[in-house]
Design an enzyme around this catalytic site. Structure first.
Site, short mmCIF file in Angstrom:
data_model
loop_
_atom_site.label_atom_id
_atom_site.label_comp_id
_atom_site.label_asym_id
_atom_site.label_seq_id
_atom_site.Cartn_x
_atom_site.Cartn_y
_atom_site.Cartn_z
N LYS A 210 103.08 33.62 81.16
CA LYS A 210 104.06 33.02 82.07
C LYS A 210 105.45 33.63 81.91
CE LYS A 210 101.73 28.49 82.37
NZ LYS A 210 101.91 27.02 82.25
N TYR B 240 98.95 26.51 92.19
CA TYR B 240 98.98 25.22 91.48
C TYR B 240 98.82 24.03 92.45
CZ TYR B 240 100.05 26.91 86.74
OH TYR B 240 99.99 27.48 85.49
N ASN C 108 105.38 26.94 78.55
CA ASN C 108 104.39 26.94 77.47
C ASN C 108 103.59 28.25 77.37
OD1 ASN C 108 102.90 26.52 79.75
ND2 ASN C 108 101.93 24.62 79.08
N HIS D 100 98.78 30.46 80.73
CA HIS D 100 97.89 29.63 81.56
C HIS D 100 96.45 30.05 81.30
CE1 HIS D 100 95.98 27.86 85.14
NE2 HIS D 100 95.34 29.01 85.21
N GLU E 149 90.42 31.03 90.60
CA GLU E 149 91.66 31.65 90.13
C GLU E 149 91.51 33.16 89.97
OE1 GLU E 149 93.58 27.80 87.80
OE2 GLU E 149 92.87 29.51 86.61
#
Ligand code: ATP
Ligand code: MG
Length: 134
Positions: A9, A49, A112, A115, A126
């Protein structure tokens, strides 16, 4: 062998953790099937998302995901989906087990580091989103 989608990310790319995270991936016997760097548009992030649309953190999540470049990877290994999620650790870095990627590099639940797909069906979806040729 099973495949899963991984994303490094924007927070982790900006902090220059890309190399360390790829080291962890390779040291844990994943094959990197495909990999590239890109920057998501708002529309792409909202579609990726979409499952979280309507949740309190959706806008924060989309803003974070478009805040800078990301690295997307198609990873392959026996049991790749579960193995990658275990390697990432808990969604909230504060609860992530020592040595996991989110423990090492996560800043907060919103930033965080990585993913990972959460089920075989999600992984197929995905992977197709970022790697239509696979
Ligand atoms: P990911 O889908 O990114 O691999 P995950 O499956 O562990 O993470 P999800 O529940 O799918 O967690 O949430 C997607 C992402 O939304 C999380 O990785 C996190 O960055 C963000 N997020 C989840 N809950 C919150 C929250 N309460 N506040 C801010 N951001 C959140
Ligand atoms: Mg998820």
């Amino acid at each position: 062998m099973e495949r899963t989608l991984a994303i490094i990310k924007p927070d982790a790319v900006a902090a220059k953790h890309t190399g360390n995270i790829i080291d962890i991936i390779e040291n844990n016997d994943f094959n990197i099937v495909r990999m590239y760097k890109t920057k998501l548009s708002r529309d792409q992030a909202e579609r990726f998302y979409a499952i979280h649309k309507g949740k309190s953190f959706f806008e924060e999540l989309v803003c974070m995901m478009i805040s800078g470049p990301i690295i997307v990877l198609a990873l392959e290994k026996d049991g790749a989906i579960k193995a990658w999620r275990e390697l990432m650790g808990d969604t909230n870095p504060a609860n992530a087990a020592p040595g996991t990627i989110r423990n090492l590099y996560g800043i907060s639940i919103g930033s965080n580091a990585t993913h990972g797909s959460d089920s075989p069906a999600t992984a197929v979806q995905e992977l197709a989103f970022f790697f239509p040729d696979l």
